[in-house]
Design an enzyme around this catalytic site. Structure first.
Site, PDB file in Angstrom:
ATOM      1  N   ASP A 153      -4.003 -17.332   5.411  1.00  0.00           N
ATOM      2  CA  ASP A 153      -5.106 -18.089   4.792  1.00  0.00           C
ATOM      3  C   ASP A 153      -5.810 -18.960   5.819  1.00  0.00           C
ATOM      4  OD1 ASP A 153      -2.449 -18.780   4.393  1.00  0.00           O
ATOM      5  OD2 ASP A 153      -2.863 -20.251   2.862  1.00  0.00           O
ATOM      6  N   LYS A 202       1.932 -14.017   6.128  1.00  0.00           N
ATOM      7  CA  LYS A 202       2.187 -14.988   5.052  1.00  0.00           C
ATOM      8  C   LYS A 202       3.688 -15.263   4.995  1.00  0.00           C
ATOM      9  CE  LYS A 202       0.183 -16.667   2.025  1.00  0.00           C
ATOM     10  NZ  LYS A 202      -0.239 -18.091   1.955  1.00  0.00           N
ATOM     11  N   TYR A 224       0.806  -1.224   0.000  1.00  0.00           N
ATOM     12  CA  TYR A 224       0.000   0.000   0.000  1.00  0.00           C
ATOM     13  C   TYR A 224       0.838   1.273   0.000  1.00  0.00           C
ATOM     14  CZ  TYR A 224      -4.436  -2.316   0.777  1.00  0.00           C
ATOM     15  OH  TYR A 224      -5.556  -3.068   0.631  1.00  0.00           O
ATOM     16  N   ASP A 247      -6.505  -5.491   5.511  1.00  0.00           N
ATOM     17  CA  ASP A 247      -7.600  -4.949   4.717  1.00  0.00           C
ATOM     18  C   ASP A 247      -8.630  -6.052   4.441  1.00  0.00           C
ATOM     19  OD1 ASP A 247      -9.089  -3.260   3.199  1.00  0.00           O
ATOM     20  OD2 ASP A 247      -7.605  -2.924   1.646  1.00  0.00           O
TER      21      ASP A 247
END
Ligand code: NAI
Length: 391
Positions: free
Chosen positions: A259, A219, A149, A283
């Site tokens: 995930d 992640k 971002y 987000d």
């Protein structure tokens, strides 16, 4: 006399009559703010027997600002928030084409509001896709200033992206760009400071609110140094700064791959109290979690820099042009964001009065159209008047 909120020795100094800037917001901002302000004032008056009162000061941003001043985000507004530390805002229309990409992002960047805080809880009576929605009670700490971002990217086919790709290939021995002639490139910066200050804030929040579990969501299995760094530096903060709390059993820091997190919030949401995430993961997770407990109209949020004290509390939904100026919008997002503001300045008693009134409304089947699902729908003012009559 009304006074600005100050930060002294790392603590907020709030008088009985603090000045708090507000930005009404565009679209449904016009419907929700006036009702919300009356509710905040009544709750403060009742909670403190008339001893305390907020001096609201309006500042302009968004379409309203553009129409009146020709600017989407006047400097005066930024300065007022910079000086007053704490502010609240309704949704802002994003200018289409040119200029500022997003007013919200501009505000966050200007004031370095690094933590996006979103408490997600269930209110009895609200329709949810989950079988046991009451098990969801999670506060999200999303890093607000870094990650993909940061806006460092180059478009496919441009001279600039060609230079960047050539640099990677010739200087950095990168041979894994699958289609180098037609790739866009984005950069994902994740720093030690940025990660640690966010995770520290999440842990402090957990301890302050007697919540035990802080989970680092990442992640790192794939993105070893960026997402993996976030995880590693998170554990470092816990080890270096919160060892005592962990040994005493007040704090438990763990981690989960993003995930799996998205599965677990549906299957076992009770596993989480406070979660810390990098910007993009945060987000996605914010909207997924909000949807679990009733969606956009009731999810509050704040963007905070706990070091300087700057904090902007905001309705998390947009301007909802389809229902604007019709007295139909749900005011709960701005109301609950205001409750976060009241808690932030140490006026929890007033926040509790509002929260318990919202709970009573929902329990007695009083909903605005977005949550009524075929039953009688209350208007924004009707719903708000019910709250005023309960407080
Ligand atoms: P939106 O959030 O305004 O609307 C999406 C849907 O949710 C619409 O059906 C709307 O009616 C409904 N909705 C939103 N708030 C509601 C409320 N309080 N009560 C009942 N229903 C509600 O998102 P959209 O349409 O993508 O964006 C519209 C404008 O808002 C755009 O200019 C966008 O850039 C801006 N926006 C501003 C945000 C902010 O200032 N924080 C956040 C998101 C969008």
């Amino acid at each position: 006399m009304a006074e600005r909120i100050l930060m002294t020795n790392g603590k907020l100094k709030v008088t009985d009559n603090p000045i708090i800037p507000f930005i009404e917001g565009d679209g449904v901002g016009r419907d929700i703010w006036k009702n919300a302000q009356a509710i905040f004032d009544k709750a403060v008056e009742v909670a403190y027997g008339g001893q305390r009162r907020i001096e609201w000061q309006e500042f302009l941003a968004g379409k309203k600002a553009f129409d009146k001043t020709g600017e989407w985000l006047p400097q005066e507004t930024l300065e007022a928030i910079r000086e007053s530390l704490v502010a609240i805002k309704g949704p802002l229309e994003t200018p289409v084409g040119g200029g500022i990409r997003s007013l919200n992002v501009a505000l966050r960047q200007e004031l370095d509001l690094y933590a996006c805080v979103r408490p997600v809880r269930y209110f009895e009576g609200v329709a949810s896709p989950l079988k046991e929605p009451e098990k969801t009670d999670i506060t999200i700490f999303r890093e607000n200033t870094e990650d993909i971002y940061a806006g460092i990217e180059w478009e496919a086919g441009t001279v600039d992206v060609e230079r960047v790709i050539t640099f990677f290939q010739t200087e950095m021995n990168v041979d894994k760009i699958r289609f180098p002639k037609s790739s866009s490139i984005g950069i994902k910066p994740i720093s030690i400071e940025g990660s640690k200050r966010l995770i520290r804030s999440a842990i402090d929040y957990a301890l302050k609110n007697n919540l035990k579990k802080v989970t680092l969501v990442h992640k790192g299995n794939i993105q070893k140094f960026t997402e993996g760094g976030f995880r590693k530096w998170g554990y470092e903060v816990a080890e270096e700064e919160y060892k005592e709390e962990m040994l005493a059993g007040h704090l438990e820091v763990n981690d989960i791959i993003a995930d799996n997190f998205l599965q677990q919030i549906l299957l076992n949401p009770e596993k989480f109290d406070v979660v810390a995430l990098t910007n993009l993961n945060g987000d996605y997770a914010s909207d997924a979690l909000a949807a679990q407990v009733g969606g956009i109209g009731i999810s509050p949020g704040a963007n905070i820099n706990y070091q300087t004290g700057h904090a902007i509390f905001e309705a998390t939904h947009g301007t909802a042009p389809d229902i604007a100026d019709q007295d139909r919008a749900n005011p709960c997002s701005i109301l609950l964001s205001g409750c976060m503001l009241l808690e932030y300045i140490g006026w929890s008693e007033a926040a509790e009065l509002i929260i318990s009134s919202i709970e009573k409304n929902f329990k007695s089947g009083i909903f605005t159209a977005d949550l009524a699902f075929g039953k009688r729908a209350y208007s924004t003012s009707g719903f708000s008047n019910q709250i005023l009559s309960i407080i």
